[in-house]
Design a protein around this motif. Structure first.
Motif, PDB file in Angstrom:
ATOM      1  N   ARG A  68      -4.382   1.379  -3.069  1.00  0.00           N
ATOM      2  CA  ARG A  68      -2.870   0.933  -3.242  1.00  0.00           C
ATOM      3  C   ARG A  68      -2.789  -0.739  -3.330  1.00  0.00           C
ATOM      4  N   HIS A  69      -1.656  -1.319  -4.165  1.00  0.00           N
ATOM      5  CA  HIS A  69      -1.736  -2.546  -4.117  1.00  0.00           C
ATOM      6  C   HIS A  69      -1.050  -3.188  -2.898  1.00  0.00           C
ATOM      7  N   PRO A  70      -1.812  -4.165  -1.980  1.00  0.00           N
ATOM      8  CA  PRO A  70      -1.291  -4.736  -1.133  1.00  0.00           C
ATOM      9  C   PRO A  70       0.012  -5.686  -1.780  1.00  0.00           C
ATOM     10  N   PHE A  71       1.154  -5.715  -1.371  1.00  0.00           N
ATOM     11  CA  PHE A  71       2.321  -6.715  -1.758  1.00  0.00           C
ATOM     12  C   PHE A  71       2.568  -7.754  -0.630  1.00  0.00           C
ATOM     13  N   VAL A 106       2.637  -1.255 -11.803  1.00  0.00           N
ATOM     14  CA  VAL A 106       2.715  -1.286 -10.443  1.00  0.00           C
ATOM     15  C   VAL A 106       3.826  -2.127  -9.839  1.00  0.00           C
ATOM     16  N   VAL A 107       3.613  -3.600 -10.265  1.00  0.00           N
ATOM     17  CA  VAL A 107       4.614  -4.252  -9.600  1.00  0.00           C
ATOM     18  C   VAL A 107       6.174  -4.321 -10.495  1.00  0.00           C
ATOM     19  N   HIS A 108       5.895  -3.798 -11.653  1.00  0.00           N
ATOM     20  CA  HIS A 108       7.248  -3.755 -12.691  1.00  0.00           C
ATOM     21  C   HIS A 108       8.140  -2.418 -11.814  1.00  0.00           C
ATOM     22  N   LYS A 109       7.429  -1.461 -11.602  1.00  0.00           N
ATOM     23  CA  LYS A 109       7.883  -0.115 -11.093  1.00  0.00           C
ATOM     24  C   LYS A 109       8.684  -0.741  -9.403  1.00  0.00           C
ATOM     25  N   GLY A 110       7.669  -1.453  -8.761  1.00  0.00           N
ATOM     26  CA  GLY A 110       8.103  -2.124  -7.238  1.00  0.00           C
ATOM     27  C   GLY A 110       9.558  -2.726  -7.681  1.00  0.00           C
ATOM     28  N   MET A 111       9.688  -3.589  -8.643  1.00  0.00           N
ATOM     29  CA  MET A 111      10.761  -4.501  -8.877  1.00  0.00           C
ATOM     30  C   MET A 111      11.962  -3.412  -9.102  1.00  0.00           C
ATOM     31  N   TYR A 112      11.808  -2.363  -9.867  1.00  0.00           N
ATOM     32  CA  TYR A 112      12.681  -1.450 -10.498  1.00  0.00           C
ATOM     33  C   TYR A 112      13.327  -0.659  -9.060  1.00  0.00           C
ATOM     34  N   MET A 140      -1.571   4.398  -7.377  1.00  0.00           N
ATOM     35  CA  MET A 140      -1.474   5.352  -6.263  1.00  0.00           C
ATOM     36  C   MET A 140      -0.114   5.977  -6.170  1.00  0.00           C
ATOM     37  N   ARG A 141      -0.054   7.141  -5.614  1.00  0.00           N
ATOM     38  CA  ARG A 141       1.416   7.802  -5.459  1.00  0.00           C
ATOM     39  C   ARG A 141       2.448   6.945  -5.023  1.00  0.00           C
ATOM     40  N   GLY A 142       3.456   6.981  -5.575  1.00  0.00           N
ATOM     41  CA  GLY A 142       4.460   6.048  -5.119  1.00  0.00           C
ATOM     42  C   GLY A 142       4.668   4.886  -6.163  1.00  0.00           C
ATOM     43  N   PHE A 143       3.495   4.378  -6.722  1.00  0.00           N
ATOM     44  CA  PHE A 143       3.425   3.454  -7.968  1.00  0.00           C
ATOM     45  C   PHE A 143       4.380   1.954  -7.642  1.00  0.00           C
ATOM     46  N   GLY A 144       4.138   1.307  -6.427  1.00  0.00           N
ATOM     47  CA  GLY A 144       4.961   0.481  -6.089  1.00  0.00           C
ATOM     48  C   GLY A 144       6.255   0.608  -5.436  1.00  0.00           C
ATOM     49  N   ALA A 145       6.805   1.874  -5.509  1.00  0.00           N
ATOM     50  CA  ALA A 145       7.924   1.978  -4.935  1.00  0.00           C
ATOM     51  C   ALA A 145       7.714   2.205  -3.221  1.00  0.00           C
ATOM     52  N   THR A 146       6.513   2.648  -2.855  1.00  0.00           N
ATOM     53  CA  THR A 146       6.155   2.807  -1.600  1.00  0.00           C
ATOM     54  C   THR A 146       6.153   1.568  -0.733  1.00  0.00           C
ATOM     55  N   ALA A 151      10.026  -2.816   2.781  1.00  0.00           N
ATOM     56  CA  ALA A 151      10.649  -3.947   2.665  1.00  0.00           C
ATOM     57  C   ALA A 151      12.034  -3.720   2.825  1.00  0.00           C
ATOM     58  N   TYR A 152      12.927  -3.068   2.004  1.00  0.00           N
ATOM     59  CA  TYR A 152      14.042  -2.847   2.149  1.00  0.00           C
ATOM     60  C   TYR A 152      14.788  -2.078   3.296  1.00  0.00           C
ATOM     61  N   GLU A 153      13.908  -1.078   3.802  1.00  0.00           N
ATOM     62  CA  GLU A 153      14.453  -0.508   4.786  1.00  0.00           C
ATOM     63  C   GLU A 153      14.210  -1.423   6.168  1.00  0.00           C
ATOM     64  N   SER A 154      12.997  -2.096   6.100  1.00  0.00           N
ATOM     65  CA  SER A 154      13.005  -3.066   7.453  1.00  0.00           C
ATOM     66  C   SER A 154      14.128  -4.207   7.270  1.00  0.00           C
TER      67      SER A 154
END
Length: 203
Positions: A68-71, A106-112, A140-146, A151-154
């Protein structure tokens, strides 16, 4: 089938000469998005004229297969005194390792998904996938959303404490519902169960 096409191209064979037998497990879960040993095994089988098998140890899997990508996520949030979200400014830096793989997607999906299941009218963001000397990262499952969920829940917890608002109430009053519009202009018209999920989780 991507794996079939990759092996065929690498070995100079027509696709119909390559047979992939895949157990039915319900999905790719990330690992199957990238070639790891498939081409090497096919080449070894061709050269030896014998069946070939390779089994990674756990240590070898950790070193050689995609992760999984470390962000790194920088997030700035605007909110009213009454606890209504007004703006998000987000920067994502995704460590894609030595190879790009699915890094850009993955980062594109994360931004979405940078605002999560919450209404935010004003959103500004930028995302980068950067090469590093780490093991390559893939889908990986979640594809950036995980990563974004952490971050946003914190951020929601931090904001609710600073505002002196109950964190459950803070989430409920900002949560998506039928008719909400996401940052990428998608209008939610059905099956929006965020508030119901929060209430059931509290029970």
């Amino acid at each position: 089938h991507d794996t079939q096409a990759d092996i065929a191209q690498s070995l100079g064979l027509p696709k119909e000469k390559i047979r992939i037998i895949q157990p039915v497990i319900g999905g790719a879960f990330g690992k199957k998005e990238d070639i790891s040993v498939h081409i090497h095994l096919a080449l070894a089988a061709m050269e030896t004229k014998r069946p070939v098998k390779l089994t990674y140890t756990r240590e070898e899997s950790m070193i050689a297969q995609s992760k999984r990508h470390p962000f790194i996520i920088r997030m700035k949030t605007g909110v009213t005194k009454k606890g209504y979200l007004t703006a998000y400014q987000v920067e994502i830096i995704g460590d894609t390792g030595a190879y790009a793989s699915s890094g850009l997607a993955v980062v594109h999906k994360g931004m979405y998904h940078c605002t999560g299941p919450y209404n935010v009218d004003n959103v500004k963001g930028v995302a980068y996938a950067v090469y590093t000397n780490n093991t390559y990262a893939g889908a990986m499952r979640g594809f950036g959303a995980t990563q974004m969920a952490f971050a946003y829940e914190s951020q929601m917890d931090i904001l609710s404490r600073k505002l002196g608002i109950n964190p459950i109430q803070f989430r409920l009053q900002n949560a998506y519902e039928i008719g909400s519009t996401t940052p990428n202009s998608q209008i939610l018209t059905q099956s929006v169960g965020v508030k119901e999920t929060i209430r059931k989780a509290v029970k």
